[in-house]
Design a protein around this motif. Structure first.
Motif, short mmCIF file in Angstrom:
data_model
loop_
_atom_site.label_atom_id
_atom_site.label_comp_id
_atom_site.label_asym_id
_atom_site.label_seq_id
_atom_site.Cartn_x
_atom_site.Cartn_y
_atom_site.Cartn_z
N GLU A 21 38.43 32.08 45.77
CA GLU A 21 37.78 31.79 46.17
C GLU A 21 36.25 32.41 45.27
O GLU A 21 36.08 33.83 44.50
N HIS B 61 41.10 35.99 46.81
CA HIS B 61 40.19 36.69 47.25
C HIS B 61 39.83 37.45 47.46
O HIS B 61 40.19 38.15 46.76
N SER C 4 34.20 34.54 46.48
CA SER C 4 34.04 35.67 46.45
C SER C 4 35.11 37.17 45.61
O SER C 4 34.89 37.81 45.36
N ALA C 5 35.93 35.97 44.98
CA ALA C 5 36.68 37.06 44.45
C ALA C 5 36.53 36.67 42.81
O ALA C 5 37.46 37.80 42.05
#
Length: 312
Positions: A36, A63, A38-39
């Protein structure tokens, strides 16, 4: 294969397309990892030990919370480039597909997701930026990749256009995987309409076959999807091996060359159409002699055999 999903500007559908593609692949029996957006900062800080936080519809997901990271320090002091290459090599064996939700824009993190991490970039157009802007970013990513010291192959680009539109600028970027036997515009039009569906099956099938199916994408999309399940791909791989062995034996054995010509025609048609049922039946019905001979193989048979071997 590792695939980055990218849009020039903030474009949530690119993240949604990555998730939906992953779900389709997992439903077909493939082992899929999603990274993801955000990760990415946490992942780049320590790619050797990424945490698989959860599974969703059979997809393994990395994530995390968005954070800032000093990529220059990571590359110079902690050898991030080498760590990412080790991660790429490891995940090529552990997963059938790795999908990365790339940040939009031209940040350092986006540059890594475009230039070093992927084999393929799915580039989503229609977010308000011009095709020229998007194409320029992709070309610069490919040029940066060439300057790296890891011997990485050329990137492949899969433009996803808005349905009903064309883009010669972006279409030109796809010329290293679209067969000369089909229209690039037709291939990208098929993907454009498919990608907006709840289940982007054509895109998923194309990625799992490492983009080696543009002819089926245009001429027989249903067969492309039907053959993308993991069990079918294993069967196809086994059949390709049997055909390769057969063609090799033909060049060293005395044959009824008229019968061989009929067989070659069946193989050519079956491979062109991706008709593995017909190929399986043809291989089961044939008999190949194994008598060594000194007479040369007929020139037309030799040429067709070489052509078929090149396509396997």
């Amino acid at each position: 294969m590792i695939t980055t999903f990218y849009a020039r500007r903030e474009h949530p559908p690119s993240a949604e397309l990555a998730r939906r593609t992953a779900t389709v692949l997992a439903g077909w029996g493939h082992r899929v990892l999603c990274v993801e957006r955000s990760a990415l900062a946490g992942f780049l800080s320590d790619p050797a030990t990424p945490v698989i936080a959860r599974q969703d519809n059979g997809v393994e997901i990395i994530h995390g919370a968005a954070e800032r990271v000093d990529l220059e320090t990571l590359y110079t002091d902690r050898r991030l480039g080498d760590a990412l290459e080790a991660w790429r090599a490891d995940h090529a064996h552990r997963y059938d597909a790795v999908l990365i939700d790339c940040p939009h824009g031209t940040s350092d993190t986006a540059a890594i997701c475009l230039a070093q991490l992927p084999d393929t970039v799915v580039a989503v157009s229609g977010d308000g930026s011009t095709d020229a802007e998007l194409a320029d970013i992709l070309r610069r990513a490919d040029a940066a990749r060439d300057r790296m010291s890891y011997g990485l192959p050329q990137l492949t680009f899969v433009p996803i256009l808005p349905p009903g539109t064309t883009s010669p600028t972006l279409t030109a970027l796809a010329d290293n995987w679209i067969s000369r036997e089909v229209s690039p515009a037709a291939a990208l039009t098929a993907l454009a309409f498919d990608a907006r569906r709840h289940q982007p099956r054509l895109l998923a099938a194309l990625l799992v076959r490492e983009l080696d199916a543009s002819r089926l994408l245009v001429q027989n999309p249903r067969l492309l999807v039907a053959g993308a399940r993991k069990a079918e791909l294993r069967r196809e791989h086994a059949l390709r091996g049997r055909i390769r062995d057969l063609l090799t034996k033909l060049t060293h054995s005395a044959q009824d060359w008229d019968a061989v010509r009929v067989l070659l025609g069946t193989l050519e048609t079956g491979l062109r159409l991706g008709d593995w049922d017909t190929l399986d039946r043809a291989l089961a019905a044939l008999s190949v002699t194994h008598t060594r001979h000194n007479r040369p193989i007929p020139a037309d048979v030799a040429a067709r055999t070489v052509t078929l071997l090149d396509h396997l």
